[in-house]
Motif scaffolding. Structure first.
Motif, PDB file in Angstrom:
ATOM      1  N   PHE A 116    -110.094 -59.938  79.705  1.00 18.50           N
ATOM      2  CA  PHE A 116    -111.288 -60.570  80.025  1.00 18.50           C
ATOM      3  C   PHE A 116    -110.866 -62.065  79.843  1.00 18.50           C
ATOM      4  O   PHE A 116    -111.358 -62.849  80.883  1.00 18.50           O
ATOM      5  CB  PHE A 116    -112.510 -60.386  79.137  1.00 18.50           C
ATOM      6  CG  PHE A 116    -113.066 -58.984  79.186  1.00 18.50           C
ATOM      7  CD1 PHE A 116    -113.585 -58.515  80.503  1.00 18.50           C
ATOM      8  CD2 PHE A 116    -113.158 -58.210  78.061  1.00 18.50           C
ATOM      9  CE1 PHE A 116    -114.133 -57.493  80.634  1.00 18.50           C
ATOM     10  CE2 PHE A 116    -113.536 -57.041  78.090  1.00 18.50           C
ATOM     11  CZ  PHE A 116    -114.240 -56.572  79.387  1.00 18.50           C
ATOM     12  N   GLY A 117    -110.111 -62.737  79.167  1.00 17.39           N
ATOM     13  CA  GLY A 117    -109.549 -64.042  79.043  1.00 17.39           C
ATOM     14  C   GLY A 117    -108.750 -64.370  80.378  1.00 17.39           C
ATOM     15  O   GLY A 117    -109.010 -65.482  81.084  1.00 17.39           O
ATOM     16  N   TYR A 118    -107.763 -63.372  80.692  1.00 17.06           N
ATOM     17  CA  TYR A 118    -107.154 -63.786  82.034  1.00 17.06           C
ATOM     18  C   TYR A 118    -108.090 -63.660  83.255  1.00 17.06           C
ATOM     19  O   TYR A 118    -107.918 -64.686  83.826  1.00 17.06           O
ATOM     20  CB  TYR A 118    -106.102 -62.545  82.238  1.00 17.06           C
ATOM     21  CG  TYR A 118    -104.903 -62.617  81.687  1.00 17.06           C
ATOM     22  CD1 TYR A 118    -103.783 -63.568  82.288  1.00 17.06           C
ATOM     23  CD2 TYR A 118    -104.503 -62.222  80.547  1.00 17.06           C
ATOM     24  CE1 TYR A 118    -102.350 -63.599  81.857  1.00 17.06           C
ATOM     25  CE2 TYR A 118    -103.432 -62.347  79.809  1.00 17.06           C
ATOM     26  CZ  TYR A 118    -102.157 -63.295  80.479  1.00 17.06           C
ATOM     27  OH  TYR A 118    -101.193 -63.372  79.871  1.00 17.06           O
ATOM     28  N   ALA A 119    -108.993 -62.790  83.186  1.00 15.57           N
ATOM     29  CA  ALA A 119    -110.048 -62.874  84.255  1.00 15.57           C
ATOM     30  C   ALA A 119    -110.866 -64.104  84.469  1.00 15.57           C
ATOM     31  O   ALA A 119    -111.138 -64.642  85.501  1.00 15.57           O
ATOM     32  CB  ALA A 119    -110.881 -61.615  84.431  1.00 15.57           C
ATOM     33  N   PHE A 120    -111.186 -64.695  83.325  1.00 16.40           N
ATOM     34  CA  PHE A 120    -111.937 -65.803  83.252  1.00 16.40           C
ATOM     35  C   PHE A 120    -111.249 -67.016  83.543  1.00 16.40           C
ATOM     36  O   PHE A 120    -111.798 -67.781  84.510  1.00 16.40           O
ATOM     37  CB  PHE A 120    -112.549 -65.795  81.499  1.00 16.40           C
ATOM     38  CG  PHE A 120    -113.185 -67.253  81.308  1.00 16.40           C
ATOM     39  CD1 PHE A 120    -114.406 -67.316  81.507  1.00 16.40           C
ATOM     40  CD2 PHE A 120    -112.593 -68.227  80.812  1.00 16.40           C
ATOM     41  CE1 PHE A 120    -115.380 -68.569  81.259  1.00 16.40           C
ATOM     42  CE2 PHE A 120    -113.339 -69.555  80.506  1.00 16.40           C
ATOM     43  CZ  PHE A 120    -114.900 -69.563  80.880  1.00 16.40           C
ATOM     44  N   VAL A 121    -109.987 -67.084  82.991  1.00 17.34           N
ATOM     45  CA  VAL A 121    -109.419 -68.397  83.406  1.00 17.34           C
ATOM     46  C   VAL A 121    -108.803 -68.343  85.018  1.00 17.34           C
ATOM     47  O   VAL A 121    -109.033 -69.372  85.667  1.00 17.34           O
ATOM     48  CB  VAL A 121    -108.101 -68.535  82.656  1.00 17.34           C
ATOM     49  CG1 VAL A 121    -107.010 -69.340  82.907  1.00 17.34           C
ATOM     50  CG2 VAL A 121    -108.301 -68.789  81.053  1.00 17.34           C
ATOM     51  N   ILE A 122    -108.588 -67.447  85.423  1.00 16.87           N
ATOM     52  CA  ILE A 122    -108.011 -67.058  86.730  1.00 16.87           C
ATOM     53  C   ILE A 122    -109.236 -67.253  87.871  1.00 16.87           C
ATOM     54  O   ILE A 122    -109.230 -68.105  88.760  1.00 16.87           O
ATOM     55  CB  ILE A 122    -107.341 -65.558  86.926  1.00 16.87           C
ATOM     56  CG1 ILE A 122    -106.068 -65.665  86.379  1.00 16.87           C
ATOM     57  CG2 ILE A 122    -107.351 -65.498  88.840  1.00 16.87           C
ATOM     58  CD1 ILE A 122    -105.502 -64.500  86.479  1.00 16.87           C
ATOM     59  N   SER A 162    -105.039 -74.463  83.818  1.00 16.33           N
ATOM     60  CA  SER A 162    -105.537 -73.422  83.630  1.00 16.33           C
ATOM     61  C   SER A 162    -104.247 -72.062  83.437  1.00 16.33           C
ATOM     62  O   SER A 162    -104.430 -71.273  82.904  1.00 16.33           O
ATOM     63  CB  SER A 162    -106.512 -72.883  84.751  1.00 16.33           C
ATOM     64  OG  SER A 162    -107.706 -73.636  84.643  1.00 16.33           O
ATOM     65  N   ILE A 163    -103.351 -72.334  84.485  1.00 17.63           N
ATOM     66  CA  ILE A 163    -102.205 -71.310  84.708  1.00 17.63           C
ATOM     67  C   ILE A 163    -101.624 -71.853  83.309  1.00 17.63           C
ATOM     68  O   ILE A 163    -100.950 -70.580  82.876  1.00 17.63           O
ATOM     69  CB  ILE A 163    -101.160 -71.881  85.802  1.00 17.63           C
ATOM     70  CG1 ILE A 163    -102.270 -71.649  87.061  1.00 17.63           C
ATOM     71  CG2 ILE A 163    -100.132 -71.125  86.118  1.00 17.63           C
ATOM     72  CD1 ILE A 163    -101.854 -72.026  88.545  1.00 17.63           C
ATOM     73  N   ALA A 164    -101.183 -72.914  82.808  1.00  9.86           N
ATOM     74  CA  ALA A 164    -100.512 -72.799  81.680  1.00  9.86           C
ATOM     75  C   ALA A 164    -101.199 -72.269  80.471  1.00  9.86           C
ATOM     76  O   ALA A 164    -100.595 -71.649  79.575  1.00  9.86           O
ATOM     77  CB  ALA A 164    -100.315 -74.413  81.252  1.00  9.86           C
ATOM     78  N   VAL A 165    -102.527 -72.394  80.393  1.00  9.29           N
ATOM     79  CA  VAL A 165    -103.291 -71.597  79.370  1.00  9.29           C
ATOM     80  C   VAL A 165    -102.773 -70.210  79.209  1.00  9.29           C
ATOM     81  O   VAL A 165    -102.664 -69.603  78.256  1.00  9.29           O
ATOM     82  CB  VAL A 165    -104.834 -71.895  79.500  1.00  9.29           C
ATOM     83  CG1 VAL A 165    -105.394 -70.797  78.643  1.00  9.29           C
ATOM     84  CG2 VAL A 165    -105.285 -73.228  79.287  1.00  9.29           C
ATOM     85  N   LEU A 166    -102.700 -69.546  80.556  1.00  6.61           N
ATOM     86  CA  LEU A 166    -102.138 -68.135  80.316  1.00  6.61           C
ATOM     87  C   LEU A 166    -100.868 -67.906  79.844  1.00  6.61           C
ATOM     88  O   LEU A 166    -100.676 -66.769  79.207  1.00  6.61           O
ATOM     89  CB  LEU A 166    -102.321 -67.651  82.141  1.00  6.61           C
ATOM     90  CG  LEU A 166    -103.683 -67.640  82.658  1.00  6.61           C
ATOM     91  CD1 LEU A 166    -103.228 -67.196  84.138  1.00  6.61           C
ATOM     92  CD2 LEU A 166    -104.675 -66.990  81.985  1.00  6.61           C
ATOM     93  N   PHE A 167     -99.964 -68.887  79.759  1.00  4.93           N
ATOM     94  CA  PHE A 167     -98.823 -68.640  79.343  1.00  4.93           C
ATOM     95  C   PHE A 167     -98.589 -69.313  77.713  1.00  4.93           C
ATOM     96  O   PHE A 167     -97.804 -68.820  76.954  1.00  4.93           O
ATOM     97  CB  PHE A 167     -97.518 -69.446  80.128  1.00  4.93           C
ATOM     98  CG  PHE A 167     -97.391 -68.901  81.438  1.00  4.93           C
ATOM     99  CD1 PHE A 167     -96.653 -67.869  81.386  1.00  4.93           C
ATOM    100  CD2 PHE A 167     -98.170 -69.415  82.455  1.00  4.93           C
ATOM    101  CE1 PHE A 167     -96.374 -67.230  82.897  1.00  4.93           C
ATOM    102  CE2 PHE A 167     -97.943 -68.976  83.802  1.00  4.93           C
ATOM    103  CZ  PHE A 167     -96.874 -67.704  83.971  1.00  4.93           C
ATOM    104  N   VAL A 168     -99.269 -70.201  77.431  1.00  3.53           N
ATOM    105  CA  VAL A 168     -99.348 -70.728  76.087  1.00  3.53           C
ATOM    106  C   VAL A 168    -100.079 -69.918  75.137  1.00  3.53           C
ATOM    107  O   VAL A 168     -99.669 -69.570  74.040  1.00  3.53           O
ATOM    108  CB  VAL A 168     -99.906 -72.157  76.167  1.00  3.53           C
ATOM    109  CG1 VAL A 168    -100.194 -72.723  74.786  1.00  3.53           C
ATOM    110  CG2 VAL A 168     -99.151 -73.222  77.073  1.00  3.53           C
ATOM    111  N   LEU A 208    -112.467 -63.561  75.049  1.00  8.51           N
ATOM    112  CA  LEU A 208    -111.446 -63.866  75.825  1.00  8.51           C
ATOM    113  C   LEU A 208    -110.175 -64.148  75.204  1.00  8.51           C
ATOM    114  O   LEU A 208    -109.080 -64.092  75.985  1.00  8.51           O
ATOM    115  CB  LEU A 208    -111.791 -65.476  76.408  1.00  8.51           C
ATOM    116  CG  LEU A 208    -113.202 -65.341  77.209  1.00  8.51           C
ATOM    117  CD1 LEU A 208    -113.409 -66.852  77.568  1.00  8.51           C
ATOM    118  CD2 LEU A 208    -113.228 -64.465  78.298  1.00  8.51           C
ATOM    119  N   GLY A 209    -110.003 -63.945  74.071  1.00  5.02           N
ATOM    120  CA  GLY A 209    -108.768 -64.038  73.349  1.00  5.02           C
ATOM    121  C   GLY A 209    -108.253 -65.519  73.230  1.00  5.02           C
ATOM    122  O   GLY A 209    -106.897 -65.677  73.395  1.00  5.02           O
TER     123      GLY A 209
END
Length: 126
Positions: free
Chosen positions: A96-102, A84-90, A35-36
């Motif tokens: 796969f990580g984007y897909a998982f978080v979203i 969760s949205i913040a995780v994508l920016f931080v 997921l990175g």
């Protein structure tokens, strides 16, 4: 609140939270590189979901589900989605990580919407 609908939504939230938490705790070592995302983030999120699951189960089984409890669940779920949205920016997740978080944020968002619907369905004095 005595509706079966809110109890089912809270139960679904609890079961999904428990499953996600276990996957993140037990599978963090395998998931982190895929997921990175940091191992500690996955494990920490998984650990947080365990007492959350217990709270949701307690609310779902209460003789009368307190409206304030549902409001609190909605607030925490909304904070989870924003986090969760913040995780994508931080962090710099993999695709796969984007897909998982979203995906998990969308699931929590849907559960939150269902909880809002349940509040609107039942009169405040009930």
């Amino acid at each position: 609140m005595h509706s079966t609908f809110i109890r089912r939504v809270l139960l679904a939230d609890a079961l999904i939270s428990a499953a996600a938490g276990l996957v993140m705790i037990v599978g963090a070592g395998a998931l982190a590189p895929l997921l990175g995302l940091p191992l500690e983030l996955l494990q920490g999120a998984g650990v947080i979901l365990m007492p959350w699951t217990l709270l949701l189960l307690w609310l779902a089984r209460a003789a009368a589900v307190p409206r304030a409890g549902v409001h609190a669940v909605i607030a925490v779920n909304a904070a989870w989605v924003l986090g969760s949205i913040a995780v994508l920016f931080v962090f710099a997740p993999s695709p796969f990580g984007y897909a998982f978080v979203i995906a998990q944020a969308l699931v929590v968002g849907v559960l939150t919407e269902l909880q809002l619907v349940a509040l609107k369905r039942e009169p405040a004095a009930a």
